[in-house]
Design an enzyme around this catalytic site. Structure first.
Site, short mmCIF file in Angstrom:
data_model
loop_
_atom_site.label_atom_id
_atom_site.label_comp_id
_atom_site.label_asym_id
_atom_site.label_seq_id
_atom_site.Cartn_x
_atom_site.Cartn_y
_atom_site.Cartn_z
N GLU A 22 6.67 -9.89 1.81
CA GLU A 22 5.50 -10.55 1.20
C GLU A 22 5.94 -11.77 0.40
O GLU A 22 5.19 -12.73 0.28
CB GLU A 22 4.74 -9.57 0.29
CG GLU A 22 3.89 -8.54 1.05
CD GLU A 22 2.67 -9.14 1.76
OE1 GLU A 22 2.07 -10.08 1.23
OE2 GLU A 22 2.34 -8.65 2.87
N THR A 43 4.32 -2.58 10.02
CA THR A 43 4.15 -3.85 10.74
C THR A 43 4.82 -5.03 10.04
O THR A 43 4.94 -6.11 10.62
CB THR A 43 2.65 -4.15 10.96
OG1 THR A 43 1.97 -4.07 9.70
CG2 THR A 43 2.04 -3.16 11.94
N HIS A 44 5.26 -4.82 8.79
CA HIS A 44 6.02 -5.88 8.14
C HIS A 44 7.45 -5.98 8.69
O HIS A 44 8.08 -7.03 8.61
CB HIS A 44 6.13 -5.62 6.63
CG HIS A 44 4.90 -5.96 5.84
ND1 HIS A 44 3.74 -5.24 5.89
CD2 HIS A 44 4.68 -6.97 4.95
CE1 HIS A 44 2.85 -5.78 5.06
NE2 HIS A 44 3.39 -6.83 4.48
N TYR A 94 0.83 -1.20 0.00
CA TYR A 94 0.00 0.00 0.00
C TYR A 94 0.87 1.26 0.00
O TYR A 94 0.46 2.31 -0.48
CB TYR A 94 -0.87 0.04 1.27
CG TYR A 94 -2.15 -0.78 1.24
CD1 TYR A 94 -2.40 -1.72 0.25
CD2 TYR A 94 -3.13 -0.58 2.23
CE1 TYR A 94 -3.57 -2.47 0.26
CE2 TYR A 94 -4.31 -1.31 2.23
CZ TYR A 94 -4.53 -2.26 1.25
OH TYR A 94 -5.69 -2.98 1.26
N1 DGL Z 1 2.25 -3.25 6.97
C1 DGL Z 1 2.08 -1.96 6.47
C2 DGL Z 1 2.47 -0.86 7.37
O1 DGL Z 1 2.52 -1.07 8.56
C3 DGL Z 1 1.93 -1.66 5.05
C4 DGL Z 1 2.98 -2.01 4.12
C5 DGL Z 1 2.61 -1.74 2.71
O2 DGL Z 1 1.68 -2.37 2.22
O3 DGL Z 1 3.25 -0.90 2.07
O4 DGL Z 1 2.71 0.23 6.95
#
Ligand code: DGL
Length: 264
Positions: A152, A184-185, A42
């Protein structure tokens, strides 16, 4: 008491880092999780699109009768948490405020680093929240657009990943005593990040910090799940391959999980 599950959403597998912490701190709670891996990352997308996608995930969770929603994604929290929180009549938590407070608590030098997706870094939300709480802090932010695609694709320890993390984080190394993993990744890359930053730098996992707030809200609204309710049926949904999601989830959560593919 409220025996309904807690709903978690993320652009993909990143929110599992929050779920792992939930399972450790609040093992009686049941989880419904939706990850939009088909459309991850995202982070590089325009705000309006992130807003639309996040609402789709929220609406999906609402069909599962959740008692609380955790936006387990910094990018979605940065763009749309306030709006979702206003509109829903169940508690909605994001991951940014808990990460910001934990960083303030941890730093000694007042020099805090924040790494996140392009959207989280452009929004400058961590600096705003940290400085609103404690104006003398110095916040340096860095976008790490290559990290989420590596996570991912389950490339958690490859030499390519090590090289990318090293090259990306170099500008921050030696400059901060606390680093917020503002996506969170990123906890899935934690040991590589720690190696690059050095053992003295405290890493703040924004998602893990948010579980403390979940616990506070469950207590405040008296909506904990009954401990007598024995059978937990966590359910995980992904917009991409259920098999790939399950591989990462089972590795990360250390248990078998039930994953279903859905189209939004
Ligand atoms: N896990 C996400 C975050 O905490 C989003 C990562 C992404 O889809 O770019 O920002």
């Amino acid at each position: 008491m409220d025996n309904r599950p807690i709903g978690f959403l993320d652009s993909g597998v990143g929110g599992l880092t929050v779920v792992r912490e939930l399972m450790r701190q609040l093992p009686h709670e049941e989880v419904i999780y939706i990850g939009d891996s088909a459309r991850a990352p995202y982070g590089p997308r325009p705000a309006e699109q992130i807003r639309d996608y996040t609402w789709q995930l929220v609406n999906f969770l609402l069909t599962k009768d959740v008692k609380m929603i955790v936006i387990a994604c910094n990018t979605a929290t940065a763009v749309v948490w306030e709006e979702i929180k206003e509109k829903l009549d169940i508690p909605v938590l994001g991951v940014i405020l808990p990460g910001a407070s934990a960083a303030i608590k941890s730093t000694h030098s007042g020099k805090i680093g924040v790494i996140g997706t392009p959207m989280t870094v452009t929004s400058d939300i961590y600096r705003k929240k940290i400085e609103a709480l404690s104006p003398e802090m110095e916040v340096s932010s860095l976008a790490c657009p290559k990290f989420v695609p590596l996570v991912e694709s389950n490339e958690l320890t490859s030499s390519v990943t090590k090289k990318v993390v090293y090259e990306t984080l170099l500008p921050l190394a030696g400059k901060v005593d606390t680093l917020v993993l503002g996506c969170t990744h990123y906890p899935l890359l934690r040991s590589i990040i720690q190696n690059v930053m050095g053992p003295d730098v405290k890493l703040i996992d924004s998602g893990a910090e948010c579980v403390r707030d979940i616990s506070v809200l469950l207590n405040y609204f008296e909506i904990n799940r009954s401990r007598e309710e024995q059978t937990l049926q966590h359910r995980f949904y992904t917009t991409a391959s259920a098999k790939s999601f399950a591989e990462i989830a089972e590795h990360w959560l250390g248990q078998k999980v039930s994953v279903e593919h859905i189209d939004l």
